[in-house]
Design a protein around this motif. Structure first.
Motif, PDB file in Angstrom:
ATOM      1  N   ARG A 130       6.165   5.384  10.336  1.00 36.58           N
ATOM      2  CA  ARG A 130       6.988   4.777   9.279  1.00 36.58           C
ATOM      3  C   ARG A 130       8.406   4.556   9.784  1.00 36.58           C
ATOM      4  O   ARG A 130       9.044   3.546   9.480  1.00 36.58           O
ATOM      5  N   GLU A 186       6.078   0.482   4.210  1.00 37.43           N
ATOM      6  CA  GLU A 186       4.961   0.348   3.266  1.00 37.43           C
ATOM      7  C   GLU A 186       3.713  -0.213   3.938  1.00 37.43           C
ATOM      8  O   GLU A 186       2.591   0.040   3.486  1.00 37.43           O
ATOM      9  N   ASP A 187       3.880  -0.978   5.025  1.00 39.30           N
ATOM     10  CA  ASP A 187       2.726  -1.491   5.770  1.00 39.30           C
ATOM     11  C   ASP A 187       1.910  -0.336   6.344  1.00 39.30           C
ATOM     12  O   ASP A 187       0.675  -0.368   6.340  1.00 39.30           O
ATOM     13  N   ASP A 240       1.838   2.695   5.092  1.00 39.10           N
ATOM     14  CA  ASP A 240       1.195   3.381   3.963  1.00 39.10           C
ATOM     15  C   ASP A 240      -0.081   2.662   3.534  1.00 39.10           C
ATOM     16  O   ASP A 240      -1.102   3.304   3.260  1.00 39.10           O
ATOM     17  N   ARG A 241      -0.033   1.326   3.483  1.00 37.96           N
ATOM     18  CA  ARG A 241      -1.223   0.571   3.085  1.00 37.96           C
ATOM     19  C   ARG A 241      -2.337   0.697   4.113  1.00 37.96           C
ATOM     20  O   ARG A 241      -3.517   0.808   3.764  1.00 37.96           O
ATOM     21  N   THR A 242      -1.959   0.670   5.388  1.00 38.23           N
ATOM     22  CA  THR A 242      -2.955   0.806   6.443  1.00 38.23           C
ATOM     23  C   THR A 242      -3.618   2.174   6.403  1.00 38.23           C
ATOM     24  O   THR A 242      -4.843   2.300   6.543  1.00 38.23           O
ATOM     25  N   ALA A 272      -3.861   4.137   3.787  1.00 36.68           N
ATOM     26  CA  ALA A 272      -4.696   4.210   2.582  1.00 36.68           C
ATOM     27  C   ALA A 272      -6.032   3.503   2.804  1.00 36.68           C
ATOM     28  O   ALA A 272      -7.088   3.994   2.387  1.00 36.68           O
ATOM     29  N   TRP A 273      -5.991   2.343   3.460  1.00 37.11           N
ATOM     30  CA  TRP A 273      -7.235   1.612   3.745  1.00 37.11           C
ATOM     31  C   TRP A 273      -8.136   2.428   4.667  1.00 37.11           C
ATOM     32  O   TRP A 273      -9.345   2.523   4.443  1.00 37.11           O
ATOM     33  N   ARG A 333      -9.982   5.220   3.075  1.00 37.30           N
ATOM     34  CA  ARG A 333     -11.121   4.778   2.256  1.00 37.30           C
ATOM     35  C   ARG A 333     -12.296   4.328   3.122  1.00 37.30           C
ATOM     36  O   ARG A 333     -13.448   4.539   2.760  1.00 37.30           O
TER      37      ARG A 333
END
Length: 224
Positions: free
Chosen positions: A94, A106-107, A109-111, A113-114, A117
């Motif tokens: 980060r 935030e990129d 964080d999204r990566t 999170a993906w 999952r």
């Protein structure tokens, strides 16, 4: 087993090096070569693996030994990259993203999170995609996927991939390079898709940056 290629290209030199390594230390040489391929993606497994199969077909070692050692090499190389990802960590990434133009924390964080999952599927199927077969280990380390699960998924995906190419060298013999042509097409497709995605990402970010600057400029010109 002697060198099998003589056209003087870097691909031929790589094939001859892999063959020489297997000549000296047997199937362990194939494992070492594949471990290095994981750490240096430009080294194509599509060349090294058929060489192991070709060596097995000539009786240098068994087909089972070729599969076991190349899969072990895949796991070892992947674990080293996993360790790199674990060392980097989310916090460090980060901080890096905050300093890189067009990237945002935030990129990351999204990566993350993906990957949390879909990480299991990404690791398993990623082992069968050129270039990404190495890179997929890094986000697994970043997200601290359990090592046992990562190693198991890596071994399963690698075994399937390795079996295709080791088997091609074993059954096709001197014609092993036929399957390498199709693998090369797949690699070009992957590179083209990755390049297209990078261009799209940059275009979207630049457009957003220009729009943001434009709105700030208009706001400064408006009277209070």
């Amino acid at each position: 087993m002697t060198a099998v290629t003589t056209d003087g290209s870097w691909l031929s030199a790589l094939a001859d090096w892999a063959v020489s390594l297997m000549d000296v230390i047997g199937p362990a040489g194939a494992g070492i070569a594949i471990a290095m391929e994981n750490l240096f993606p430009p080294l194509p497994s599509e060349v090294i693996l058929p060489m192991a199969g070709l060596a097995a077909s000539r009786g240098s070692f068994s087909l089972a030994e070729a599969l076991v050692w190349t899969t072990a090499g895949s796991v070892v190389g992947a674990l080293l990259l996993y360790g790199l990802g674990a060392w980097l960590g989310v916090v460090r990434l980060r901080a890096i993203a905050a300093k890189v133009p067009l990237l945002h924390p935030e990129d990351i964080d999204r990566t993350v999170a993906w990957f949390e999952r879909h990480g299991g599927k990404a690791v398993f199927f990623g082992r069968m995609i050129p270039i990404f077969r190495s890179l997929i280990s890094i986000p697994a380390g970043i997200t601290r996927m359990p090592v046992w699960r990562f190693a198991l998924l890596t071994a399963a995906g690698s075994l399937l991939w390795n079996a295709i190419f080791v088997g091609s060298g074993f059954f096709l013999g001197e014609s092993w390079h036929l399957v390498e042509r199709y693998a090369e097409i797949l690699q070009y497709v992957v590179i083209a898709v990755a390049a297209g995605a990078a261009v799209w990402f940059i275009a979207v970010r630049v457009r957003a940056l220009l729009a943001n600057r434009g709105s700030r400029g208009r706001s400064t010109l408006e009277p209070d």
